[in-house]
Design a protein around this motif. Structure first.
Motif, PDB file in Angstrom:
ATOM      1  N   ALA A  68       7.802   8.989 -14.474  1.00 40.85           N
ATOM      2  CA  ALA A  68       6.792   7.071 -14.168  1.00 40.85           C
ATOM      3  C   ALA A  68       7.210   6.222 -14.621  1.00 40.85           C
ATOM      4  CB  ALA A  68       5.643   7.373 -15.045  1.00 40.85           C
ATOM      5  N   PHE A  69       7.686   4.863 -13.898  1.00 39.03           N
ATOM      6  CA  PHE A  69       8.280   4.296 -13.353  1.00 39.03           C
ATOM      7  C   PHE A  69       8.025   2.196 -14.165  1.00 39.03           C
ATOM      8  CE2 PHE A  69      10.849   7.306 -11.644  1.00 39.03           C
ATOM      9  CZ  PHE A  69      12.440   7.433 -12.664  1.00 39.03           C
ATOM     10  N   ILE A  70       7.850   1.352 -14.589  1.00 38.41           N
ATOM     11  CA  ILE A  70       7.478   0.052 -14.432  1.00 38.41           C
ATOM     12  C   ILE A  70       8.366  -0.644 -13.883  1.00 38.41           C
ATOM     13  CG2 ILE A  70       7.602  -2.169 -15.904  1.00 38.41           C
ATOM     14  CD1 ILE A  70       7.242   0.101 -18.619  1.00 38.41           C
ATOM     15  N   VAL A  71       7.649  -1.318 -12.562  1.00 37.28           N
ATOM     16  CA  VAL A  71       8.829  -1.512 -11.280  1.00 37.28           C
ATOM     17  C   VAL A  71       8.282  -3.020 -11.275  1.00 37.28           C
ATOM     18  CG1 VAL A  71       8.913  -1.919  -9.566  1.00 37.28           C
ATOM     19  CG2 VAL A  71       8.885   0.489 -10.341  1.00 37.28           C
ATOM     20  N   GLU A  72       8.718  -4.071 -11.207  1.00 32.60           N
ATOM     21  CA  GLU A  72       8.112  -5.784 -11.589  1.00 32.60           C
ATOM     22  C   GLU A  72       7.978  -5.284  -9.997  1.00 32.60           C
ATOM     23  OE1 GLU A  72      10.311  -8.240 -13.752  1.00 32.60           O
ATOM     24  OE2 GLU A  72      10.877  -6.885 -15.204  1.00 32.60           O
ATOM     25  N   ALA A  73       7.300  -6.265  -9.395  1.00 34.03           N
ATOM     26  CA  ALA A  73       6.086  -6.766  -8.345  1.00 34.03           C
ATOM     27  C   ALA A  73       7.847  -8.235  -7.472  1.00 34.03           C
ATOM     28  CB  ALA A  73       5.265  -7.289  -8.183  1.00 34.03           C
ATOM     29  N   GLY A  74       8.372  -8.488  -8.277  1.00 34.64           N
ATOM     30  CA  GLY A  74       9.133  -9.937  -7.806  1.00 34.64           C
ATOM     31  C   GLY A  74      10.890  -8.545  -7.316  1.00 34.64           C
ATOM     32  N   TRP A  75      10.818  -7.481  -7.833  1.00 37.63           N
ATOM     33  CA  TRP A  75      11.967  -7.507  -7.588  1.00 37.63           C
ATOM     34  C   TRP A  75      12.683  -6.726  -6.191  1.00 37.63           C
ATOM     35  CZ3 TRP A  75      12.168  -2.974 -11.362  1.00 37.63           C
ATOM     36  CH2 TRP A  75      12.215  -2.826 -12.819  1.00 37.63           C
ATOM     37  N   LYS A  76      13.442  -6.943  -6.272  1.00 40.30           N
ATOM     38  CA  LYS A  76      13.756  -7.370  -4.378  1.00 40.30           C
ATOM     39  C   LYS A  76      14.058  -5.591  -4.076  1.00 40.30           C
ATOM     40  CE  LYS A  76      18.161  -7.849  -1.449  1.00 40.30           C
ATOM     41  NZ  LYS A  76      18.434  -7.168  -1.234  1.00 40.30           N
ATOM     42  N   GLY A  77      13.167  -5.512  -2.362  1.00 40.24           N
ATOM     43  CA  GLY A  77      12.246  -4.643  -1.362  1.00 40.24           C
ATOM     44  C   GLY A  77      11.172  -3.786  -1.985  1.00 40.24           C
ATOM     45  N   VAL A  78      10.660  -4.883  -2.770  1.00 47.23           N
ATOM     46  CA  VAL A  78       9.013  -4.853  -3.690  1.00 47.23           C
ATOM     47  C   VAL A  78       8.767  -5.803  -2.681  1.00 47.23           C
ATOM     48  CG1 VAL A  78       7.359  -3.649  -5.169  1.00 47.23           C
ATOM     49  CG2 VAL A  78      10.010  -3.471  -5.790  1.00 47.23           C
ATOM     50  N   SER A  79       7.274  -4.678  -1.482  1.00 46.12           N
ATOM     51  CA  SER A  79       6.861  -5.056  -0.953  1.00 46.12           C
ATOM     52  C   SER A  79       5.351  -4.747  -0.883  1.00 46.12           C
ATOM     53  CB  SER A  79       7.155  -5.493   0.187  1.00 46.12           C
ATOM     54  OG  SER A  79       7.418  -4.765   1.313  1.00 46.12           O
ATOM     55  N   HIS A  80       3.747  -5.899   0.005  1.00 46.42           N
ATOM     56  CA  HIS A  80       2.956  -4.491  -0.412  1.00 46.42           C
ATOM     57  C   HIS A  80       1.851  -4.894   0.973  1.00 46.42           C
ATOM     58  CE1 HIS A  80       0.322  -8.036  -0.841  1.00 46.42           C
ATOM     59  NE2 HIS A  80       1.256  -9.077  -1.617  1.00 46.42           N
ATOM     60  N   GLY A  81       1.380  -4.321   1.563  1.00 42.03           N
ATOM     61  CA  GLY A  81       0.518  -4.437   2.606  1.00 42.03           C
ATOM     62  C   GLY A  81      -0.169  -5.229   2.731  1.00 42.03           C
ATOM     63  N   PRO A  82      -1.410  -4.921   3.792  1.00 40.81           N
ATOM     64  CA  PRO A  82      -2.527  -5.975   4.364  1.00 40.81           C
ATOM     65  C   PRO A  82      -3.711  -5.024   2.985  1.00 40.81           C
ATOM     66  CG  PRO A  82      -2.385  -4.076   5.362  1.00 40.81           C
ATOM     67  CD  PRO A  82      -1.583  -3.696   4.955  1.00 40.81           C
ATOM     68  N   HIS A  83      -4.521  -5.607   2.709  1.00 39.24           N
ATOM     69  CA  HIS A  83      -5.720  -6.168   2.033  1.00 39.24           C
ATOM     70  C   HIS A  83      -6.709  -4.783   2.400  1.00 39.24           C
ATOM     71  CE1 HIS A  83      -5.097  -8.579  -1.781  1.00 39.24           C
ATOM     72  NE2 HIS A  83      -4.972  -9.034  -0.513  1.00 39.24           N
ATOM     73  N   GLU A  84      -7.154  -3.677   1.593  1.00 37.71           N
ATOM     74  CA  GLU A  84      -8.202  -2.355   2.260  1.00 37.71           C
ATOM     75  C   GLU A  84      -9.524  -2.724   2.397  1.00 37.71           C
ATOM     76  OE1 GLU A  84      -6.990   0.413   2.937  1.00 37.71           O
ATOM     77  OE2 GLU A  84      -5.123   0.315   2.686  1.00 37.71           O
ATOM     78  N   ASP A  85     -10.308  -2.746   3.335  1.00 38.79           N
ATOM     79  CA  ASP A  85     -11.285  -3.196   3.331  1.00 38.79           C
ATOM     80  C   ASP A  85     -12.464  -2.273   2.858  1.00 38.79           C
ATOM     81  OD1 ASP A  85     -14.016  -4.627   4.067  1.00 38.79           O
ATOM     82  OD2 ASP A  85     -13.585  -3.437   6.275  1.00 38.79           O
ATOM     83  N   LYS A  86     -12.575  -2.543   1.319  1.00 37.76           N
ATOM     84  CA  LYS A  86     -14.067  -1.384   0.214  1.00 37.76           C
ATOM     85  C   LYS A  86     -14.867  -2.397   0.261  1.00 37.76           C
ATOM     86  CE  LYS A  86     -11.495  -2.123  -2.640  1.00 37.76           C
ATOM     87  NZ  LYS A  86     -10.064  -3.118  -2.609  1.00 37.76           N
ATOM     88  N   MET A  87     -16.180  -1.277   1.321  1.00 37.46           N
ATOM     89  CA  MET A  87     -17.508  -2.441   0.669  1.00 37.46           C
ATOM     90  C   MET A  87     -18.315  -1.989  -0.613  1.00 37.46           C
ATOM     91  SD  MET A  87     -20.868   0.255   2.024  1.00 37.46           S
ATOM     92  CE  MET A  87     -21.028   1.599   0.898  1.00 37.46           C
ATOM     93  N   GLY A  88     -18.963  -3.966  -0.481  1.00 35.51           N
ATOM     94  CA  GLY A  88     -19.211  -3.851  -2.313  1.00 35.51           C
ATOM     95  C   GLY A  88     -18.386  -4.196  -2.980  1.00 35.51           C
ATOM     96  N   ILE A  89     -16.248  -4.142  -3.289  1.00 36.14           N
ATOM     97  CA  ILE A  89     -15.341  -3.917  -3.667  1.00 36.14           C
ATOM     98  C   ILE A  89     -14.624  -4.647  -3.305  1.00 36.14           C
ATOM     99  CG2 ILE A  89     -16.076  -2.789  -5.865  1.00 36.14           C
ATOM    100  CD1 ILE A  89     -14.448  -1.104  -4.853  1.00 36.14           C
ATOM    101  N   ARG A  90     -14.442  -5.476  -2.382  1.00 36.69           N
ATOM    102  CA  ARG A  90     -13.885  -5.742  -0.781  1.00 36.69           C
ATOM    103  C   ARG A  90     -12.628  -6.940  -1.508  1.00 36.69           C
ATOM    104  NH1 ARG A  90     -18.464  -6.020   2.416  1.00 36.69           N
ATOM    105  NH2 ARG A  90     -17.485  -4.071   3.717  1.00 36.69           N
ATOM    106  N   ALA A  91     -13.902  -8.006  -2.478  1.00 42.34           N
ATOM    107  CA  ALA A  91     -12.803  -8.725  -3.562  1.00 42.34           C
ATOM    108  C   ALA A  91     -11.636  -8.526  -4.361  1.00 42.34           C
ATOM    109  CB  ALA A  91     -13.850 -10.339  -3.837  1.00 42.34           C
ATOM    110  N   SER A  92     -11.911  -7.362  -5.005  1.00 44.17           N
ATOM    111  CA  SER A  92     -11.144  -6.897  -5.601  1.00 44.17           C
ATOM    112  C   SER A  92      -9.809  -6.717  -4.840  1.00 44.17           C
ATOM    113  CB  SER A  92     -11.199  -6.299  -6.526  1.00 44.17           C
ATOM    114  OG  SER A  92     -10.632  -4.666  -7.207  1.00 44.17           O
ATOM    115  N   SER A  93      -8.621  -6.802  -5.195  1.00 41.91           N
ATOM    116  CA  SER A  93      -7.576  -6.079  -4.168  1.00 41.91           C
ATOM    117  C   SER A  93      -6.670  -4.750  -4.771  1.00 41.91           C
ATOM    118  CB  SER A  93      -6.180  -7.484  -4.664  1.00 41.91           C
ATOM    119  OG  SER A  93      -5.278  -6.831  -3.735  1.00 41.91           O
TER     120      SER A  93
END
Length: 204
Positions: free
Chosen positions: A132-157
């Motif tokens: 297990a590692f602690i990884v900061e979202a702002g580090w170089k090379g870290v990115s994320h994809g589009p939001h998943e579509d989840k029924m009833g809890i879509r507003a949570s990322s």
């Protein structure tokens, strides 16, 4: 006793803040996002620091009190509970359970508002295959994809996370090398109480 006093204040402030927002919750579910200023308000209410120790700027609630808070937020909107719960039950729980003193001092005060991932990766070693590692979202090379579509809890990322040649310093190993599976199971076991509270609040 302390929990009961603090809980009273938190539940009251949650109701005051979330009441009357039903139309917003429905719209945010359709749009599949919570506005940044709304999430910031959750931070300012202390809802991202519920289980962080007082020494690190949190409220240090017990598991039972934490579940009670999520029951209250779920009585208004499940996505709110998931935003708080994913942060507390999964996101920062690893640092809380397995972080060394230096990691806790560095990250827990920021985790009332932090951009952080707990990452499990395959590693070569005699102790086991996953660390297990602690990884900061702002580090170089870290990115994320589009939001998943989840029924009833879509507003949570919920998104995928991608790593391209990301360099993680040895100081950011969480727990022991090769013991990542144990870390993951402990995080999930500890976080489950909050999910139960959220479910109860939603049903009520």
């Amino acid at each position: 006793e302390r929990d009961r006093e603090v809980l009273g204040l938190i539940v009251e402030s949650i109701d005051r803040f979330l009441e009357g927002k039903e139309a917003d919750f429905a719209r945010w579910d359709r749009e599949a996002r919570q506005p940044d200023d709304f999430v910031q308000s959750l931070r300012e209410l202390g809802l991202f620091g519920l289980i962080i120790p007082e020494a690190h700027g949190g409220l240090e609630l017990s598991n039972a009190a934490y579940a009670r808070v999520l029951a209250q937020t779920s009585s208004h909107d499940s996505s709110v509970s998931l935003t708080i719960g994913a942060h507390s039950s999964i996101g920062m729980k690893g640092v809380l359970l397995f972080g060394n003193e230096e990691q806790k001092a560095r990250y827990l005060p920021k985790l009332a508002s932090a951009q952080l991932y707990t990452v499990f990766a395959r590693t070569e070693g005699t102790e086991g295959k996953i660390t297990a590692f602690i990884v900061e979202a702002g580090w170089k090379g870290v990115s994320h994809g589009p939001h998943e579509d989840k029924m009833g809890i879509r507003a949570s990322s919920t998104t995928t996370v991608a790593f391209s040649d990301v360099v993680v310093p040895a100081a950011n190993v969480l727990g022991e090398e090769g013991k990542g599976f144990k870390v993951a199971m402990a995080i999930l076991n500890n976080g489950s109480t909050g999910l139960g509270g959220g479910a109860v609040g939603g049903m009520k």
